[in-house]
Design a protein around this motif. Structure first.
Motif, PDB file in Angstrom:
ATOM      1  N   ARG A 538       6.547  -7.993   3.358  1.00 58.62           N
ATOM      2  CA  ARG A 538       5.092  -8.157   3.396  1.00 58.62           C
ATOM      3  C   ARG A 538       4.690  -9.509   3.950  1.00 58.62           C
ATOM      4  O   ARG A 538       5.501 -10.439   4.012  1.00 58.62           O
ATOM      5  CB  ARG A 538       4.517  -7.955   2.006  1.00 58.62           C
ATOM      6  CG  ARG A 538       4.842  -6.577   1.434  1.00 58.62           C
ATOM      7  CD  ARG A 538       4.012  -6.280   0.216  1.00 58.62           C
ATOM      8  NE  ARG A 538       4.257  -4.930  -0.257  1.00 58.62           N
ATOM      9  CZ  ARG A 538       3.584  -4.357  -1.234  1.00 58.62           C
ATOM     10  NH1 ARG A 538       2.622  -5.027  -1.861  1.00 58.62           N
ATOM     11  NH2 ARG A 538       3.851  -3.130  -1.608  1.00 58.62           N
ATOM     12  N   ARG A 539       3.436  -9.622   4.327  1.00 58.60           N
ATOM     13  CA  ARG A 539       2.936 -10.860   4.920  1.00 58.60           C
ATOM     14  C   ARG A 539       2.537 -11.874   3.849  1.00 58.60           C
ATOM     15  O   ARG A 539       2.599 -13.075   4.080  1.00 58.60           O
ATOM     16  CB  ARG A 539       1.734 -10.557   5.822  1.00 58.60           C
ATOM     17  CG  ARG A 539       2.065  -9.621   6.968  1.00 58.60           C
ATOM     18  CD  ARG A 539       0.855  -9.355   7.842  1.00 58.60           C
ATOM     19  NE  ARG A 539       0.387 -10.561   8.508  1.00 58.60           N
ATOM     20  CZ  ARG A 539      -0.669 -10.610   9.312  1.00 58.60           C
ATOM     21  NH1 ARG A 539      -1.366  -9.514   9.556  1.00 58.60           N
ATOM     22  NH2 ARG A 539      -1.033 -11.751   9.879  1.00 58.60           N
ATOM     23  N   GLU A 540       2.125 -11.396   2.678  1.00 54.52           N
ATOM     24  CA  GLU A 540       1.706 -12.319   1.631  1.00 54.52           C
ATOM     25  C   GLU A 540       2.920 -13.015   1.010  1.00 54.52           C
ATOM     26  O   GLU A 540       4.061 -12.617   1.211  1.00 54.52           O
ATOM     27  CB  GLU A 540       0.894 -11.597   0.548  1.00 54.52           C
ATOM     28  CG  GLU A 540       1.638 -10.479  -0.142  1.00 54.52           C
ATOM     29  CD  GLU A 540       1.370  -9.116   0.479  1.00 54.52           C
ATOM     30  OE1 GLU A 540       1.456  -8.113  -0.253  1.00 54.52           O
ATOM     31  OE2 GLU A 540       1.086  -9.052   1.689  1.00 54.52           O
ATOM     32  N   SER A 541       2.643 -14.066   0.245  1.00 55.09           N
ATOM     33  CA  SER A 541       3.705 -14.852  -0.367  1.00 55.09           C
ATOM     34  C   SER A 541       4.403 -14.059  -1.477  1.00 55.09           C
ATOM     35  O   SER A 541       3.756 -13.580  -2.414  1.00 55.09           O
ATOM     36  CB  SER A 541       3.140 -16.156  -0.940  1.00 55.09           C
ATOM     37  OG  SER A 541       4.124 -16.829  -1.701  1.00 55.09           O
ATOM     38  N   ALA A 542       5.710 -13.948  -1.369  1.00 48.83           N
ATOM     39  CA  ALA A 542       6.468 -13.248  -2.409  1.00 48.83           C
ATOM     40  C   ALA A 542       6.456 -14.021  -3.719  1.00 48.83           C
ATOM     41  O   ALA A 542       6.573 -13.426  -4.803  1.00 48.83           O
ATOM     42  CB  ALA A 542       7.905 -13.026  -1.942  1.00 48.83           C
ATOM     43  N   ALA A 543       6.319 -15.339  -3.649  1.00 45.60           N
ATOM     44  CA  ALA A 543       6.299 -16.136  -4.878  1.00 45.60           C
ATOM     45  C   ALA A 543       5.111 -15.783  -5.756  1.00 45.60           C
ATOM     46  O   ALA A 543       5.143 -16.011  -6.972  1.00 45.60           O
ATOM     47  CB  ALA A 543       6.276 -17.627  -4.536  1.00 45.60           C
TER      48      ALA A 543
END
Length: 883
Positions: A538-543
């Motif tokens: 995905r483009r969003e932050s995995a954190a």
């Protein structure tokens, strides 16, 4: 119908008591560092003398149930290892430390040998210097490299305040070393214009696990030169990394180790902890590495006088006509007032933010009656304050401008408050480790100190002040954490894959549960297998998937409606119960009413007011059994452990008169339900057992409800938890068990190990519960035995005698506990995977953590405690732990 209640907090009525001014005047002590001798020659009051003055008022002496005298201890010196740079030794000697204590030298020796080491000694034993000596020596070596940064070190603290305080200490200590040591704080308060300099030039970075998780690791290419040279990782206050928070931090550290290896570094971990059982085991579980233990405290200690203090019964009656003790809040405010009048530098530790505010306000008002100038020398300190407010309070305490402070556990781990003469603890803090940590804040310069534990009207507190052996003759608890909890592990696997694609070589690092979770994450379209590696899709932050504080979403901002001024924040998990529309909110001694709560925008609008009442939220809870892992016969009854789903909804709030606690009215609320999948222990009884206990249907609900309340109150004596970590539900006929059932569950997704510990110590735990109820002198039940001030059902129904008879019959069938169970640490052992249903990664949110783990320490946590399903499915809401 299910009977349940919310975790205990300070929302009780305040009963005024006149303050007796003390005529003795004691000069205020100067502040100084705990690791070096003090130049303070001002005489200090003897702790026994201070206690005698506190007990000299009307009926005061009778409130002391026990006084423990811990004698002073001589220190044992050693010499620093010869491998430490002479410039570093000279700098330390210039700061006033001629020779190290034996445990400091031993820890430094292990660090220089390349062994990860945990120093688990008492408060003010010089743990900071033990790890700073090898760190500063390595940084000095590294400064001679061509790039001036051939070695770096990372310091992790659980709170921003502690990191800031350590930065001040390092700056002061390393001043003779010039620019060779360049410390810098990197957290959510660090200005953006300073961050690039820190990444490029600082060689000692002080931060917290939140910022490491959300700021440093995801941006590791920008930190490559720092990580490549990383020699040491210092982890302070290790005993705070327990439960779900500790499990998250364990995975963050594994991600750090993985990235360091990518850049060719293999840092040594240096850990510091308050005295704890088996610290090396806890440190190994936290870091995933073999850790050497240094636990023989060689530092000197002044005399400690420790008093147990029980507030008196009042003439008032509480719910159902129960007798009511004077609140720990009011009693602590009196003690803080008297100590301030004496000139005794003191901190009062309070379990809730509201309680800290109330105590400071009451003390200020009463001090103003004695001397108006004294009122300005008492303040409150808690999480949720803005950064500039925290810094101002810390500076005032350092300078001696403040004589007394009412603080939450945000200060317990916050700053060096050396120079204190007394500590007042308003209510048992949940664990013996925390109790000694708070008590150790006084006497940090080797002088004598006074500690006073003021009992709340609570089953556990009442039990402890009348059973001092449970505090003073027992070792501190083991640290419980479970890095293999799938709700913890799964989001960190996503974060790790986003940092560097996961390979088969990483499976051992992240634990045995990893292999089973990767296909589930792929099915949820979070990871994708390409050739031999797993990639973040995905483009969003995995954190953002991992909320390491368990706050269950972004903190709710508290905004003054008329001015738009930000007053502070509250954890998302606590918002439903604390800042709902109509709630009374305290901030810096001012009272506000909440006009609206916007959960979508995470904003509560408030306006200043002066209500004559406090507010208490009410809720409903249901619980369903997902899977029973273990079932043990207890006579005809059963003791079980497994997975459950809890659904909770705040439905109304009560307005209570401040002075008497009288209920003025109830207002309905329309808030969404919250769900939680977690682990629980539960027990059932049969009709024959009910007949034997003389429990008829009319009193069955009250007997179960009373046993539930008391058992939740007593569990912190057997597990490393407090009431914010656990919840409970009691049901006369549960649809899954088809029997009367009492549940006690972990208040975190996937569990935290507390319910498992309860299962393995059930005989001792429930025996102590029965004893606590039976020993209480009240007739029909009171807050000291079976009532809870935050019961979701208003403590109705409750039946004290029925609970005693029911537990008596249940315990007759209890099997003998095995020795290994009695000695078990609690929580899943390393290398085991908690049994979970196939939907282990279904999203669910965390719960409000204890005060010391507030989300404002570090980067703001994001929504989601487990990897969410595809974006088309909304995440589930959060359930607040009951009990």
């Amino acid at each position: 119908m299910a009977f349940n209640h919310l975790p205990a907090g300070v929302h009780d009525a305040l009963v005024p008591l006149s303050v007796t001014p003390v005529t003795h005047s004691v000069p205020m002590a100067k502040n100084h560092r705990s690791d070096r001798p003090s130049a303070d020659t001002v005489s200090r009051p003897e702790p026994g003398t201070v206690l005698d003055r506190l007990a000299s008022g009307p009926s005061r002496a009778a409130r002391i149930t026990h006084t423990e005298h811990l004698p002073p201890r001589e220190g044992r010196h050693a010499v620093w290892p010869d491998r430490i740079r002479s410039e570093v030794v000279a700098a330390v000697q210039a700061a006033g430390v001629e020779h190290p204590w034996a445990h400091q030298a031993q820890a430094a020796e292990h660090a220089l040998d390349g062994d990860s080491v945990v120093v688990a000694t008492g408060t003010a034993s010089g743990k900071s210097l033990a790890y700073l000596m090898p760190v500063l020596s390595a940084l000095l070596d590294g400064s001679e490299a061509p790039n001036g940064r051939g070695a770096t070190a990372l310091y992790l603290a659980p709170t921003k305040a502690l990191a800031a305080d350590q930065w001040r200490s390092v700056k002061e200590l390393s001043q003779p070393l010039g620019n060779s040591v360049r410390p810098a704080v990197y957290d959510g308060d660090t200005p953006f214009e300073e961050r690039e300099w820190i990444r490029q030039y600082a060689n000692y970075v002080l931060t917290n696990p939140d910022m490491l998780h959300r700021g440093i690791l995801p941006s590791h290419p920008r930190w490559s030169s720092f990580l490549k040279a990383l020699k040491y990782v210092v982890i302070d206050e290790v005993h705070t990394y327990r439960g779900v928070f500790g499990s998250h931090v364990a995975q963050v550290l594994r991600r750090l180790r993985r990235l360091c290896a990518r850049y060719g570094a293999s840092p040594v971990f240096l850990l510091a902890s308050a005295t704890a059982a088996e610290p090396a085991v806890a440190a190994r579980r936290l870091t995933g590495l073999r850790v050497v233990e240094v636990a023989d405290d060689a530092s000197p200690r002044g005399e400690l006088v420790f008093a147990l203090w029980e507030p008196p019964l009042t003439e008032m009656q509480g719910e159902k006509g129960a007798p009511v003790r004077r609140t720990a809040t009011a009693e602590t405010a009196d003690l803080l007032t008297d100590l301030t009048v004496q000139g005794v530098r003191s901190v009062a530790f309070v379990r809730s933010r509201r309680g800290a505010e109330l105590i400071s306000v009451i003390a200020q008002e009463r001090l103003a009656e004695v001397d108006r100038s004294l009122a300005r020398r008492v303040a409150a300190y808690r999480g949720g304050y803005l950064p500039e407010e925290r810094r101002a309070l810390e500076q005032a305490l350092h300078s001696g401008e403040l004589l007394g402070l009412a603080a939450t556990t945000a200060l317990e781990l916050g700053i060096d408050v050396s120079g204190l003469d007394a500590v007042v603890i308003a209510g048992y803090p949940g664990t013996r480790a925390s109790l000694w940590q708070q008590a150790g804040r006084a006497g940090r310069s080797g002088q004598g100190a006074l500690a006073v534990l003021v009992a709340r009207d609570d089953p556990l507190d009442t039990f402890l002040v009348h059973h001092p052996e449970a505090l003073f003759d027992q070792p501190v608890e083991s640290t419980v954490l479970d890095p293999d909890n799938p709700y913890v592990l799964a989001p960190h696997l996503c974060a790790a894959a986003a940092e560097l694609p996961l390979t088969d070589e990483d499976l051992e690092l992240f634990g045995p549960a990893t292999e089973g979770l990767l296909p589930q994450l792929e099915a949820a379209k979070l990871l994708r297998r390409r050739t031999k590696a797993w990639h973040w899709t995905r483009r969003e932050s995995a954190a953002d998937l991992a909320d390491i504080r368990g706050g269950g979403g972004s903190p709710v901002q508290i905004v003054e409606s008329g001015t738009g001024r930000l007053l502070g924040t509250v954890d998302a998990g606590a918002a439903h119960t604390t800042v709902h529309a109509g709630a009374v909110h305290l901030h810096q001694g001012r009272t506000y009413l909440v006009r609206s709560l916007d959960l979508d925008e995470s904003v509560a609008l408030v306006e200043e007011a002066n209500p004559t009442y406090s507010t208490v939220a009410r809720d409903t809870t249901s619980i369903s059994v997902l899977e029973t892992d273990i079932e043990v016969p207890w006579g005809e009854g059963r003791l079980c452990y497994g997975s459950v789903e809890v659904t909770n909804q705040v439905v109304s709030f009560l307005r209570r008169r401040l002075i008497t606690g009288e209920v003025l009215g109830e207002t309905k609320l329309d808030l969404p339900p919250r769900t939680l999948r977690t682990r629980a222990v539960w027990w059932t009884v049969t009709e024959d057992q009910l007949d034997e206990a003389r429990i008829n249907p009319e009193i069955l609900g009250g007997a179960l409800h009373a046993a539930e309340h008391a058992s939740i109150g007593m569990l912190p004596l057997f597990a490393t938890c407090d009431r914010w970590d656990i919840g409970g539900v009691s049901i006369p006929l549960h649809p899954d068990t088809l029997l009367p059932t009492v549940f006690v569950y972990d208040g975190h997704p996937g569990g935290a190990g507390f319910a498992e510990r309860a299962f393995h110590t059930a005989r001792a735990w429930l025996t102590a519960t029965r004893q606590a109820i039976a020993a209480c002198e009240c007739d029909a039940g009171c807050p000291s035995c079976i009532q809870s001030p935050k019961c979701g059902n208003g403590n109705d129904p409750l039946h004290k005698r029925g609970a005693v008879r029911l537990l008596t019959v249940l315990l007759r069938g209890a099997p003998e506990e095995k020795a290994e169970e009695e000695n078990a640490e609690g929580g899943a052992t390393e290398g085991t995977v908690p049994a979970e249903s196939a939907s282990a990664v279904t999203p669910a949110e965390g719960t409000a953590p204890p005060e010391g783990a507030a989300p404002q320490d570090g980067a703001a946590p994001a929504h989601g405690a487990a990897p969410p399903a595809p974006a088309t499915e909304p995440p589930a809401a959060e359930a607040t732990p009951q009990g």
